[in-house]
Design a protein around this motif. Sequence first.
Motif, PDB file in Angstrom:
ATOM      1  N   GLU A  69      -6.251  43.230 -30.367  1.00 44.04           N
ATOM      2  CA  GLU A  69      -7.224  44.180 -30.832  1.00 44.04           C
ATOM      3  C   GLU A  69      -8.561  43.466 -31.489  1.00 44.04           C
ATOM      4  OE1 GLU A  69      -7.420  46.920 -35.166  1.00 44.04           O
ATOM      5  OE2 GLU A  69      -5.430  46.152 -34.479  1.00 44.04           O
ATOM      6  N   ARG A  70      -8.560  41.996 -31.891  1.00 36.25           N
ATOM      7  CA  ARG A  70      -9.886  41.412 -31.913  1.00 36.25           C
ATOM      8  C   ARG A  70     -10.654  41.158 -30.586  1.00 36.25           C
ATOM      9  NH1 ARG A  70     -10.485  37.672 -36.618  1.00 36.25           N
ATOM     10  NH2 ARG A  70     -10.871  36.076 -34.879  1.00 36.25           N
ATOM     11  N   TRP A  71     -10.004  40.762 -29.570  1.00 40.01           N
ATOM     12  CA  TRP A  71     -10.385  40.612 -28.429  1.00 40.01           C
ATOM     13  C   TRP A  71     -11.144  42.022 -27.703  1.00 40.01           C
ATOM     14  CZ3 TRP A  71     -10.220  42.545 -23.224  1.00 40.01           C
ATOM     15  CH2 TRP A  71     -10.750  41.782 -22.453  1.00 40.01           C
ATOM     16  N   TRP A  72     -10.476  42.999 -27.955  1.00 36.19           N
ATOM     17  CA  TRP A  72     -10.753  44.110 -27.635  1.00 36.19           C
ATOM     18  C   TRP A  72     -12.094  44.859 -28.259  1.00 36.19           C
ATOM     19  CZ3 TRP A  72     -11.328  46.595 -23.095  1.00 36.19           C
ATOM     20  CH2 TRP A  72     -11.533  47.987 -23.123  1.00 36.19           C
ATOM     21  N   GLU A  73     -12.153  44.694 -29.601  1.00 37.11           N
ATOM     22  CA  GLU A  73     -13.096  44.916 -30.368  1.00 37.11           C
ATOM     23  C   GLU A  73     -14.359  44.223 -29.875  1.00 37.11           C
ATOM     24  OE1 GLU A  73     -14.825  45.099 -34.948  1.00 37.11           O
ATOM     25  OE2 GLU A  73     -12.931  44.140 -34.466  1.00 37.11           O
ATOM     26  N   ALA A  74     -14.315  43.021 -29.591  1.00 37.71           N
ATOM     27  CA  ALA A  74     -15.313  42.102 -29.321  1.00 37.71           C
ATOM     28  C   ALA A  74     -15.869  42.760 -27.887  1.00 37.71           C
ATOM     29  CB  ALA A  74     -15.119  40.847 -29.111  1.00 37.71           C
ATOM     30  N   ARG A  75     -15.012  42.865 -26.986  1.00 41.49           N
ATOM     31  CA  ARG A  75     -15.416  43.490 -25.641  1.00 41.49           C
ATOM     32  C   ARG A  75     -16.172  44.754 -25.937  1.00 41.49           C
ATOM     33  NH1 ARG A  75     -17.682  45.115 -22.230  1.00 41.49           N
ATOM     34  NH2 ARG A  75     -17.419  44.964 -20.137  1.00 41.49           N
ATOM     35  N   THR A  76     -15.693  45.965 -26.770  1.00 42.28           N
ATOM     36  CA  THR A  76     -16.177  47.109 -27.038  1.00 42.28           C
ATOM     37  C   THR A  76     -17.739  46.954 -27.564  1.00 42.28           C
ATOM     38  OG1 THR A  76     -13.957  48.017 -27.359  1.00 42.28           O
ATOM     39  CG2 THR A  76     -16.039  49.175 -28.137  1.00 42.28           C
ATOM     40  N   VAL A  77     -17.749  45.832 -28.479  1.00 45.40           N
ATOM     41  CA  VAL A  77     -18.915  45.838 -28.996  1.00 45.40           C
ATOM     42  C   VAL A  77     -20.231  45.494 -27.921  1.00 45.40           C
ATOM     43  CG1 VAL A  77     -20.319  44.351 -30.699  1.00 45.40           C
ATOM     44  CG2 VAL A  77     -17.986  45.170 -31.277  1.00 45.40           C
ATOM     45  N   TRP A  78     -19.714  44.428 -27.105  1.00 44.30           N
ATOM     46  CA  TRP A  78     -20.630  44.103 -26.200  1.00 44.30           C
ATOM     47  C   TRP A  78     -21.047  45.268 -25.162  1.00 44.30           C
ATOM     48  CZ3 TRP A  78     -23.925  40.294 -24.844  1.00 44.30           C
ATOM     49  CH2 TRP A  78     -24.118  39.456 -25.887  1.00 44.30           C
ATOM     50  N   GLY A  79     -19.883  46.071 -24.855  1.00 45.42           N
ATOM     51  CA  GLY A  79     -19.951  47.223 -23.860  1.00 45.42           C
ATOM     52  C   GLY A  79     -21.328  48.084 -24.842  1.00 45.42           C
ATOM     53  N   ALA A  80     -21.264  48.274 -26.043  1.00 41.03           N
ATOM     54  CA  ALA A  80     -22.207  49.065 -26.869  1.00 41.03           C
ATOM     55  C   ALA A  80     -23.601  48.321 -26.655  1.00 41.03           C
ATOM     56  CB  ALA A  80     -21.735  49.155 -28.101  1.00 41.03           C
ATOM     57  N   THR A 259     -10.864  32.845 -21.399  1.00 40.50           N
ATOM     58  CA  THR A 259     -10.418  34.099 -21.848  1.00 40.50           C
ATOM     59  C   THR A 259     -11.300  34.878 -22.914  1.00 40.50           C
ATOM     60  OG1 THR A 259      -9.032  32.873 -23.536  1.00 40.50           O
ATOM     61  CG2 THR A 259      -7.948  33.614 -21.527  1.00 40.50           C
ATOM     62  N   ASP A 260     -12.567  34.050 -23.077  1.00 43.76           N
ATOM     63  CA  ASP A 260     -13.376  34.670 -23.921  1.00 43.76           C
ATOM     64  C   ASP A 260     -13.952  36.210 -23.443  1.00 43.76           C
ATOM     65  OD1 ASP A 260     -13.787  32.708 -25.579  1.00 43.76           O
ATOM     66  OD2 ASP A 260     -15.734  32.273 -25.306  1.00 43.76           O
ATOM     67  N   THR A 261     -14.531  37.076 -24.318  1.00 41.06           N
ATOM     68  CA  THR A 261     -15.267  37.986 -23.915  1.00 41.06           C
ATOM     69  C   THR A 261     -16.568  37.383 -23.178  1.00 41.06           C
ATOM     70  OG1 THR A 261     -14.707  39.323 -25.801  1.00 41.06           O
ATOM     71  CG2 THR A 261     -16.927  39.983 -24.604  1.00 41.06           C
ATOM     72  N   PRO A 262     -16.820  37.940 -21.829  1.00 42.97           N
ATOM     73  CA  PRO A 262     -17.604  37.399 -20.966  1.00 42.97           C
ATOM     74  C   PRO A 262     -19.298  37.866 -21.328  1.00 42.97           C
ATOM     75  CG  PRO A 262     -16.947  39.438 -20.051  1.00 42.97           C
ATOM     76  CD  PRO A 262     -16.186  39.294 -21.247  1.00 42.97           C
ATOM     77  N   THR A 263     -19.658  37.215 -22.451  1.00 36.97           N
ATOM     78  CA  THR A 263     -20.782  37.244 -22.843  1.00 36.97           C
ATOM     79  C   THR A 263     -22.088  36.837 -22.009  1.00 36.97           C
ATOM     80  OG1 THR A 263     -20.937  35.612 -24.324  1.00 36.97           O
ATOM     81  CG2 THR A 263     -20.118  37.557 -25.280  1.00 36.97           C
ATOM     82  N   THR A 264     -21.937  35.848 -21.521  1.00 37.74           N
ATOM     83  CA  THR A 264     -22.948  35.356 -20.463  1.00 37.74           C
ATOM     84  C   THR A 264     -23.305  36.306 -19.332  1.00 37.74           C
ATOM     85  OG1 THR A 264     -22.403  33.023 -21.255  1.00 37.74           O
ATOM     86  CG2 THR A 264     -23.784  33.395 -19.430  1.00 37.74           C
ATOM     87  N   THR A 265     -21.935  36.634 -18.569  1.00 40.03           N
ATOM     88  CA  THR A 265     -22.087  37.708 -17.502  1.00 40.03           C
ATOM     89  C   THR A 265     -22.787  38.966 -17.951  1.00 40.03           C
ATOM     90  OG1 THR A 265     -20.028  36.630 -16.669  1.00 40.03           O
ATOM     91  CG2 THR A 265     -20.603  38.755 -15.934  1.00 40.03           C
ATOM     92  N   LEU A 266     -22.323  39.533 -19.176  1.00 37.01           N
ATOM     93  CA  LEU A 266     -23.022  40.594 -19.657  1.00 37.01           C
ATOM     94  C   LEU A 266     -24.362  40.475 -19.922  1.00 37.01           C
ATOM     95  CD1 LEU A 266     -20.001  41.788 -22.183  1.00 37.01           C
ATOM     96  CD2 LEU A 266     -20.594  42.874 -19.837  1.00 37.01           C
ATOM     97  N   SER A 267     -24.780  39.468 -20.545  1.00 34.71           N
ATOM     98  CA  SER A 267     -26.255  39.213 -20.653  1.00 34.71           C
ATOM     99  C   SER A 267     -27.140  39.135 -19.479  1.00 34.71           C
ATOM    100  CB  SER A 267     -26.474  37.792 -21.526  1.00 34.71           C
ATOM    101  OG  SER A 267     -25.740  37.878 -22.644  1.00 34.71           O
ATOM    102  N   ARG A 268     -26.555  38.467 -18.465  1.00 33.71           N
ATOM    103  CA  ARG A 268     -27.270  38.617 -16.958  1.00 33.71           C
ATOM    104  C   ARG A 268     -27.324  40.134 -16.522  1.00 33.71           C
ATOM    105  NH1 ARG A 268     -23.756  33.288 -14.875  1.00 33.71           N
ATOM    106  NH2 ARG A 268     -25.182  31.393 -15.776  1.00 33.71           N
ATOM    107  N   THR A 269     -26.292  40.700 -16.871  1.00 34.84           N
ATOM    108  CA  THR A 269     -26.161  42.233 -16.135  1.00 34.84           C
ATOM    109  C   THR A 269     -27.418  42.886 -17.152  1.00 34.84           C
ATOM    110  OG1 THR A 269     -23.778  42.136 -15.747  1.00 34.84           O
ATOM    111  CG2 THR A 269     -24.767  44.113 -16.172  1.00 34.84           C
ATOM    112  N   ILE A 270     -27.473  42.764 -18.201  1.00 35.20           N
ATOM    113  CA  ILE A 270     -28.298  43.540 -19.125  1.00 35.20           C
ATOM    114  C   ILE A 270     -30.041  43.087 -18.487  1.00 35.20           C
ATOM    115  CG2 ILE A 270     -29.584  43.577 -21.216  1.00 35.20           C
ATOM    116  CD1 ILE A 270     -26.736  43.312 -22.514  1.00 35.20           C
ATOM    117  N   GLU A 271     -29.936  41.692 -18.245  1.00 33.01           N
ATOM    118  CA  GLU A 271     -31.375  41.067 -17.690  1.00 33.01           C
ATOM    119  C   GLU A 271     -31.468  41.950 -16.499  1.00 33.01           C
ATOM    120  OE1 GLU A 271     -33.468  36.907 -16.673  1.00 33.01           O
ATOM    121  OE2 GLU A 271     -31.357  36.926 -17.503  1.00 33.01           O
ATOM    122  N   SER A 272     -30.574  41.936 -15.673  1.00 36.47           N
ATOM    123  CA  SER A 272     -30.742  42.374 -14.176  1.00 36.47           C
ATOM    124  C   SER A 272     -31.196  43.849 -14.232  1.00 36.47           C
ATOM    125  CB  SER A 272     -29.531  42.241 -13.288  1.00 36.47           C
ATOM    126  OG  SER A 272     -29.567  42.927 -12.119  1.00 36.47           O
TER     127      SER A 272
END
Length: 296
Positions: A69-80, A259-272
Motif C-alpha cells: 500500500e505504501r509503495w502503490w501510494e508513492a507510485r500513484t502520487v508520482w502519476g499525479a 524496487t523504488d518508485t522510478p522517480t528518475t525515469t518519471l522525471s525524465r518522462t516529464i522533461e521530455s
Amino acid sequence: MLLNKRLSIFYFINQIKLDVIAIAIYAVLAGTFDHFWILKSVSIPLAVSSFVGTLLALLLAFRTSQSYERWWEARTVWGAIVNDSRTLIRQVQQFLPNNESGQTYIRVFTNQQIIWCHALSQSLRKLPFSGVVAEYVQQNDINTLNLPNYLLSRHTQLLAKATEEFNIDPNRQVQIDATITKLCDSMGRCERIKNTVFPRSYSVMLHFIIYVLMTILPFGLEDNSKFVEVALTFVIPVLFICIERTAILMQDPFENKPTDTPTTTLSRTIESNLREMTNGTVVPPTPAQPESYYLM
C-alpha cells in the motif's frame, strides 16, 4: 523501474543471505542431532508448529499488504505529478499571450517545473543534487533546505508577476494556482511516506517468530529420515524469510533501490513531454542503453 518482469535473483539472494546461512546451519545441526543423544527424547507436538506457522502467515500477510500500500501510494502520487506537470504548462500556454514576452514566461515555467521534478526525486532519496538541478542551484546561488518547496514558491511569484503584466483573468489565475497547489500536495504526500518509518518493533517481532518456528519445527517432525527433516527445517523458515524481505523491500519506495518508485525515469518522462510541448524538441525520456536490469 524494473526492465524485466522479475527482480534479479542475485540481488534478492544478497538481501537474505545471512538469514539463509543461519537457518541452514541450524537445520543441519538440529536435523542431525535430533536423532541422537538427549535431543532424541525431545518432542514438541506438530500442532504447536502449525499454530505458530498460521499466526506468522497472518502477520506476514498484513505486513506485505501494508508495505505494498505504501509503495502503490508513492507510485500513484508520482502519476499525479506527471499529469499535473503537463496540465500546468498547458494552462500557461493557453492563458498567457502568444508574444515574445509570454513565450519567455512559458519557458521559465517549463524549466522550473522540470527542475522541480528532478529536485524532488533527488531530495526524496537524499542524493546530492546533480544534472540540471545542480546547474540551476549554482547559477542562481540558491541556499535553501527544501529546494522543491522553494521552486513552487518561484512558480507562485512568477504567476503573480505574469498576472500583473498581462492582466490575466482572475478565474484563469485561480486555475493555474490550483494546479500548483496540487503539486504541493503531492510533494507533501511523498515527504510523509519518506519520513514515516515503518514500526521497527513489528519487523523485530516477525523475525523473532520466524526463528521460533525454525527452532521448534524439527522436534515436531516424525520422520526417520534426517535428510527430509533437515530439508523441511530449512525450506519452511526460508519461505517466510523471503516473504518478510519482499515486504521490507516495498515498504520504503524512496530509498534508491531497484524496487523504488522510478522517480528518475518519471522525471525524465516529464522533461521530455514538457520540452516537446513548448518547443517541439523531442528528448528521449530514458537512456538508450541502460547499464543494469533496472532504471531508477
